[in-house]
Scaffold this motif. Structure first.
Motif, PDB file in Angstrom:
ATOM      1  N   THR A   8       1.492   6.130  -2.916  1.00  0.00           N
ATOM      2  CA  THR A   8       2.459   7.095  -3.446  1.00  0.00           C
ATOM      3  C   THR A   8       2.156   7.421  -4.902  1.00  0.00           C
ATOM      4  N   VAL A   9       1.760   6.421  -5.665  1.00  0.00           N
ATOM      5  CA  VAL A   9       1.386   6.641  -7.064  1.00  0.00           C
ATOM      6  C   VAL A   9       0.195   7.579  -7.158  1.00  0.00           C
ATOM      7  N   MET A  10      -0.787   7.407  -6.276  1.00  0.00           N
ATOM      8  CA  MET A  10      -1.965   8.284  -6.308  1.00  0.00           C
ATOM      9  C   MET A  10      -1.610   9.715  -5.928  1.00  0.00           C
ATOM     10  N   VAL A  11      -0.686   9.887  -4.988  1.00  0.00           N
ATOM     11  CA  VAL A  11      -0.235  11.240  -4.639  1.00  0.00           C
ATOM     12  C   VAL A  11       0.441  11.878  -5.848  1.00  0.00           C
ATOM     13  N   ALA A  12       1.241  11.094  -6.567  1.00  0.00           N
ATOM     14  CA  ALA A  12       1.901  11.613  -7.767  1.00  0.00           C
ATOM     15  C   ALA A  12       0.878  12.043  -8.813  1.00  0.00           C
ATOM     16  N   ARG A  13      -0.203  11.285  -8.949  1.00  0.00           N
ATOM     17  CA  ARG A  13      -1.254  11.644  -9.906  1.00  0.00           C
ATOM     18  C   ARG A  13      -1.926  12.958  -9.508  1.00  0.00           C
ATOM     19  N   LEU A  14      -2.146  13.145  -8.210  1.00  0.00           N
ATOM     20  CA  LEU A  14      -2.728  14.397  -7.732  1.00  0.00           C
ATOM     21  C   LEU A  14      -1.825  15.574  -8.078  1.00  0.00           C
ATOM     22  N   LYS A  15      -0.528  15.407  -7.846  1.00  0.00           N
ATOM     23  CA  LYS A  15       0.417  16.494  -8.120  1.00  0.00           C
ATOM     24  C   LYS A  15       0.491  16.795  -9.613  1.00  0.00           C
ATOM     25  N   GLN A  27       0.826  -1.212   0.000  1.00  0.00           N
ATOM     26  CA  GLN A  27       0.000   0.000   0.000  1.00  0.00           C
ATOM     27  C   GLN A  27       0.859   1.260   0.000  1.00  0.00           C
ATOM     28  N   MET A  28       2.120   1.135   0.381  1.00  0.00           N
ATOM     29  CA  MET A  28       3.018   2.301   0.355  1.00  0.00           C
ATOM     30  C   MET A  28       3.236   2.793  -1.078  1.00  0.00           C
ATOM     31  N   PRO A  29       3.707   1.952  -2.010  1.00  0.00           N
ATOM     32  CA  PRO A  29       3.829   2.444  -3.394  1.00  0.00           C
ATOM     33  C   PRO A  29       2.480   2.739  -4.040  1.00  0.00           C
ATOM     34  N   ARG A  30       1.454   1.982  -3.654  1.00  0.00           N
ATOM     35  CA  ARG A  30       0.130   2.198  -4.232  1.00  0.00           C
ATOM     36  C   ARG A  30      -0.376   3.610  -3.930  1.00  0.00           C
TER      37      ARG A  30
END
Length: 285
Positions: free
Chosen positions: A182-189, A177-180
């Motif tokens: 993190t990917v969503m945070v990157a999409r938000l940015k 769930q850590m990389p999962r």
């Protein structure tokens, strides 16, 4: 036996047990002061004697943050309860059942949307009362769902963290769930959707090592414990005594790890100003 226990027993003898609720008083975990529970909750579960911020659940947090305490829950499709068929002293499904009964939540992360300072927003709240707020597949699914709603509706995502780390009963799946997330945070940015983190007591382990420290802005409540490994583990590893207040919100603020420390009474107003600035929303008339 303390005077409070003796007095309570005497009152129960006179009035009968049903007339003396078990939750009439709350003991502050910061200074030990006995507080009248209704007054304590009316003060947003902040001790008037020492300022200690007690942990609160999603319902109280949503009511605190959203304008007029008006919000809509965001449903999340929960994954299978026990993917690894884990068992320690109890079967994992039994622990989940007990946590759900005690908190009324499906898992440790609850979602809602509404307005904060007139800005339409998505809020996620981790509940430490649900298995220590631990991050499992259900928490990952909820985080992804919140980010998807924020992206689809162009709403800022405010994440309120409180966790002891990854959920051991889900093993490697919980760590994934850590990389999962993190990917969503990157999409938000990438989409220019603001992501703000409110760090509450405690925020530790894999949660700190992932989405808790990836916000555009990091706000912490006073005295919140924030870190990865525990202080005793660090001391035993480096063989040195840690500084006073190490891993507390104020220490992290002084060393550049968080952007501000905000009292609970001022949190909604502070978030409102911040979100209006990030979204370029005019001040309310």
């Amino acid at each position: 036996m303390s005077w409070l226990t003796r007095g309570r027993a005497r009152i129960q003898q006179i009035l009968g047990r049903r007339d003396v609720p078990d939750n009439l008083w709350t003991k502050c975990r910061g200074c030990g002061t006995m507080l009248y529970t209704k007054e304590f909750e009316a003060n947003l579960s902040v001790c008037p004697a020492c300022g200690h911020h007690e942990r609160i659940g999603p319902a109280a947090r949503f009511a605190l943050l959203f304008d007029g305490a008006v919000f809509e829950r965001i449903p999340v499709e929960m994954p299978a309860d026990d993917p690894l068929k884990f068992r320690d002293l109890k079967r994992y499904p039994e622990r989940l059942k007990a946590a759900r009964a005690a908190t009324g939540e499906a898992d440790a992360l609850a979602l809602a949307k509404g307005t904060i300072g007139t800005v339409p927003s998505v809020v996620g709240v981790q509940d430490f009362a649900f298995l220590g707020g631990s991050m499992g597949v259900g928490v990952g699914a909820a985080f992804v769902r919140a980010a998807e709603v924020a992206l689809a509706e162009r709403r800022p995502f405010v994440m309120v963290t409180a966790a002891g780390g990854a959920r051991m009963q889900e093993g490697i799946l919980s760590l994934m769930q850590m990389p999962r997330t993190t990917v969503m945070v990157a999409r938000l940015k990438e989409a220019g959707v603001p992501y703000v983190v409110v760090l509450t007591d405690p925020t530790t382990g894999g949660v700190t090592a992932s989405y808790a420290m990836l916000g555009d802005v990091h706000i912490a409540e006073p005295g919140a414990l924030i870190g990865f490994a525990g202080a005793r583990v660090i001391e035993s590893t480096i063989r040195e005594k840690l500084p006073e207040g190490f891993q507390r919100a104020e220490y992290l603020l002084a060393h550049g790890m968080v952007d501000m420390v905000v009292r609970r009474h001022e949190l909604a107003a502070t978030l409102g100003r911040l979100l209006r600035h990030l979204t370029r929303t005019p001040e309310p008339a």
